[in-house]
Design a protein around this motif. Structure first.
Motif, PDB file in Angstrom:
ATOM      1  N   MET A 476       0.839  -1.102  -0.018  1.00  0.00           N
ATOM      2  CA  MET A 476       0.092  -0.069   0.129  1.00  0.00           C
ATOM      3  C   MET A 476       0.698   1.189  -0.043  1.00  0.00           C
ATOM      4  O   MET A 476       2.114   1.060   0.375  1.00  0.00           O
ATOM      5  CB  MET A 476      -0.846  -0.040   1.032  1.00  0.00           C
ATOM      6  CG  MET A 476      -0.173  -0.259   2.333  1.00  0.00           C
ATOM      7  SD  MET A 476      -1.337  -0.042   4.128  1.00  0.00           S
ATOM      8  CE  MET A 476      -2.737  -1.024   3.613  1.00  0.00           C
ATOM      9  N   VAL A 509      -5.077  -2.434  -1.080  1.00  0.00           N
ATOM     10  CA  VAL A 509      -3.815  -3.360  -0.842  1.00  0.00           C
ATOM     11  C   VAL A 509      -3.652  -4.190  -2.052  1.00  0.00           C
ATOM     12  O   VAL A 509      -4.526  -4.978  -2.586  1.00  0.00           O
ATOM     13  CB  VAL A 509      -4.479  -4.190   0.521  1.00  0.00           C
ATOM     14  CG1 VAL A 509      -3.319  -5.346   0.835  1.00  0.00           C
ATOM     15  CG2 VAL A 509      -4.637  -3.279   1.556  1.00  0.00           C
ATOM     16  N   ILE A 539      -1.017  -9.319   6.501  1.00  0.00           N
ATOM     17  CA  ILE A 539      -1.188  -7.737   6.214  1.00  0.00           C
ATOM     18  C   ILE A 539      -2.274  -7.561   6.972  1.00  0.00           C
ATOM     19  O   ILE A 539      -3.506  -8.088   6.600  1.00  0.00           O
ATOM     20  CB  ILE A 539      -1.506  -7.502   4.659  1.00  0.00           C
ATOM     21  CG1 ILE A 539       0.037  -7.680   3.949  1.00  0.00           C
ATOM     22  CG2 ILE A 539      -1.734  -6.127   4.446  1.00  0.00           C
ATOM     23  CD1 ILE A 539      -0.123  -7.649   2.433  1.00  0.00           C
ATOM     24  N   VAL A 541      -4.996  -4.843   8.000  1.00  0.00           N
ATOM     25  CA  VAL A 541      -5.335  -3.236   8.000  1.00  0.00           C
ATOM     26  C   VAL A 541      -6.174  -2.888   9.033  1.00  0.00           C
ATOM     27  O   VAL A 541      -7.010  -3.073   9.601  1.00  0.00           O
ATOM     28  CB  VAL A 541      -6.440  -3.193   6.709  1.00  0.00           C
ATOM     29  CG1 VAL A 541      -6.942  -1.779   6.372  1.00  0.00           C
ATOM     30  CG2 VAL A 541      -5.778  -3.869   5.340  1.00  0.00           C
ATOM     31  N   THR A 586      -1.344  -0.068   9.770  1.00  0.00           N
ATOM     32  CA  THR A 586      -1.549  -1.446   9.293  1.00  0.00           C
ATOM     33  C   THR A 586      -0.149  -2.198   9.396  1.00  0.00           C
ATOM     34  O   THR A 586       0.991  -1.960   8.749  1.00  0.00           O
ATOM     35  CB  THR A 586      -1.707  -1.358   7.683  1.00  0.00           C
ATOM     36  OG1 THR A 586      -2.944  -0.707   7.438  1.00  0.00           O
ATOM     37  CG2 THR A 586      -1.871  -2.907   7.037  1.00  0.00           C
TER      38      THR A 586
END
Length: 618
Positions: A476, A509, A539, A541, A586
């Motif tokens: 990101m 993403v 990952i 968020v 994140t």
């Protein structure tokens, strides 16, 4: 705090606070004057994703940032502990050549107020447009108030230049500002007006005849006067007793420099100003189209090296002496040439990131800020930059041939068209200026579409960037944060693995490598990936976003799907998450980091999606 990491990295690569003599900024770049340039690491600084380019020119170490340069400048000053009154030491490095010193002086004097200078010029142009279109009349109260707002900076130019020149020359800027105020004092302007009447009686200062001039809007007289005042102030401070310095040094500067300016410096500077203006006019009248072609083609090259500041005082001087300037309109095709090239890349490129960068930089370029377009897309591809310069030269020749002028100063941008409206109303010169700018835009865009990105390069740009086995790209765009700063003890402690965190600035993403989707939480706020070489990445968020029950999240993949770098994995509603009171930080975790010798963060400050973020080493 948003630019803290970037500021720290910039300071580290310029040799630290101790190596900084001065720091100013213009529309897009930080301009450092360093004690020892060899201590700066330009190559290392260029690797920071928050830095567009690093240029060493004109005796300055220039860091091109972009539109948010002011915020970065504040962050750098904060990190270095610099204030307006903080001395940064004397320059112990090698003396610059004459051109370098001149550009350093000019940029140091003019950059602090370049934005308000441009704003004033735009307002003047819009007022001229309103009068031509019949929306306002010059005797209306509305026009008078807006005219005062647009003209105040130019009328009281000596005060503003007095302040910035005083700071640049190392003196008390308020002393030199007072000297500028004396040049524009109503009594002095009245004396000038009286001297222009038939049968006016000559006046004298202590028996010495005074030649009166109107110094409002002037440029060179106050700069020379400021230099004399600062030299006199330094000499006075050395020789006066400590108990007398604070009062008598300013007294000596004002009482000596002001009369000296009216008697010697002002007339001499006015003569120099007129000589420069008339000399430029003579050269311009020899072949206006050739002057336009040269300036239109080469201006962006000068911008790259920061050399364009050498021409800024000349344009201002033309307006002060002649009431108009022909150089600024010839710069507009140069700007629109680079905008057109960036627009061509935007229309042709199939690379998502390149397309976004070209589109945003083209939009910025319309308002006169071309560095993102030049450094970000045109110059790296070479051909678009060359096409922009060629188109700028052709458009500049047309503008020069049409004898277009501006009647107020500003940076060359879309609003310059309004500043080109003659006092007598629209004529052929205005249409020539518009046609020249538009031809540069269309021609550079067309050339770039046809040959700016050859088929082979276009194919390569559309393909995903090659990723090494140990590379993890950023999933990101946002600000990089150390993992231990994440406001969640589980992530911050490293219990789930080593990694880094990003505060996202967009809502997407993407896949950070080639591999497959190993897991996808039901609430879609987190995703697990497995690279082809065995790296496991989580990952997550936001913090505690599992409580949102998946409402702000949209998944574009399923468990078991194969992915390539750049493939869209998730989208999320940033504002909905923020409005719900959750932190967007994140974490990007290497879940099996205990299998590796090192997990190193290779990005700092801000990072774009698809750029290197982590390096995982055995």
């Amino acid at each position: 705090m948003e630019y803290q990491d970037l500021a720290k990295d910039i300071l580290a690569h310029v040799g630290g606070k101790e190596n900084i003599v001065s720091l100013v900024h213009c529309a897009t770049r930080l301009r450092f004057k360093l004690k020892e340039n060899q201590k700066a690491d330009a190559t290392g600084l260029k690797k920071n994703p928050g830095v567009i380019m690093v240029v060493e020119s004109g005796g300055q170490f220039q860091v091109v940032i972009g539109n948010h340069v002011h915020d970065v400048w504040l962050a750098v000053r904060h990190e270095a502990g610099l204030t307006d009154d903080t001395p940064t030491g004397e320059d112990k490095g090698e003396k610059d050549n004459l051109l370098g010193r001149l550009i350093d002086i000019v940029s140091g004097i003019f950059t602090p107020f370049i934005s308000i200078l441009a704003a004033s010029g735009i307002l003047k142009g819009l007022l001229a447009l309103a009068v031509v279109c019949g929306w306002l009349t010059t005797d209306s109260g509305t026009y008078k108030i807006w005219f005062a707002a647009s003209d105040a900076l130019f009328f009281f130019f000596p005060l503003v230049l007095g302040y910035t020149a005083g700071k640049k020359f190392g003196g008390n800027p308020f002393i030199t500002m007072v000297i500028g105020g004396a040049l524009t004092h109503p009594m002095m302007i009245a004396a000038f007006n009286a001297s222009q009447q038939p049968g006016a009686v000559p006046e004298a200062f202590l028996g010495i005849p005074v030649i009166w001039f109107n110094y409002s809007s002037s440029v060179i007289p106050i700069i020379l006067a400021a230099w004399v005042s600062c030299w006199l102030e330094k000499q006075s401070m050395k020789r006066l007793p400590s108990s007398m310095k604070n009062f008598f040094a300013p007294l000596i500067c004002i009482s000596v420099t002001v009369p000296l300016t009216f008697l010697v410096i002002g007339p001499l500077a006015t003569w120099i100003s007129q000589l420069l203006a008339n000399g430029y006019q003579w050269i311009y009248m020899l072949a206006p189209w050739l002057a336009g072609a040269a300036i239109g083609a080469l201006w962006q090259v000068c911008v790259i090296f920061g050399l364009h500041w050498g021409l800024v005082p000349l344009m201002m001087n033309n307006i002060a002496v002649l009431g108009h300037d022909s150089m600024l309109p010839m710069l507009l095709p140069s700007v629109f040439g680079q905008v057109g090239a960036a627009l061509g890349i935007f229309l042709r490129s199939r690379d998502t990131r390149q397309k976004m960068l070209a589109g945003s930089s083209a939009a910025t370029g319309v308002f006169g800020i071309t560095e993102p377009a030049v450094y970000g897309v045109n110059l790296p591809l070479r051909r678009p930059f060359i096409f922009g310069c060629v188109a700028g030269g052709i458009g500049g020749a047309i503008v020069g041939f049409s004898n277009a002028h501006v009647y107020s100063f500003g940076i060359p941008n879309i609003f310059t068209i309004a500043q080109m409206i003659p006092p007598g109303g629209v004529d052929a010169s205005l249409w020539g200026g518009i046609i020249g700018a538009m031809i540069a835009l269309v021609l550079s865009c067309g050339l770039t579409l046809v040959a700016g990105l050859p088929a082979r390069d276009a194919k390569e740009s559309a393909a995903p960037a090659t990723v090494g086995d140990n590379d993890v790209l950023s999933p990101m765009t946002g600000t990089v944060m150390a993992l231990d700063q994440v406001p969640d003890a589980t992530f911050a402690s490293g219990l789930l693995g080593d990694g880094v965190a990003i505060i996202p600035s967009d809502n997407r993403v993407i896949a950070p490598f080639a591999g497959e989707v190993a897991s996808l939480f039901k609430t879609r706020h987190a995703i697990g990936l497995l690279s082809n070489c065995g790296i496991e990445v989580l990952i997550h968020v936001g913090v505690d976003t599992v409580k949102l029950d998946g409402k702000p999240f949209t998944a574009h993949v399923r468990v078991g799907d194969k992915v390539q770098p750049g493939d869209l994995l998730l989208e999320f509603d940033r504002q909905a998450i923020i409005d719900a009171g959750y932190d967007l930080t994140t974490p990007i975790i290497i879940s099996n980091s205990d299998e590796y010798r090192e997990v190193a963060t290779v990005a700092a400050g801000t990072v774009n999606a698809g750029e290197p973020l982590l390096s995982v080493n055995h």
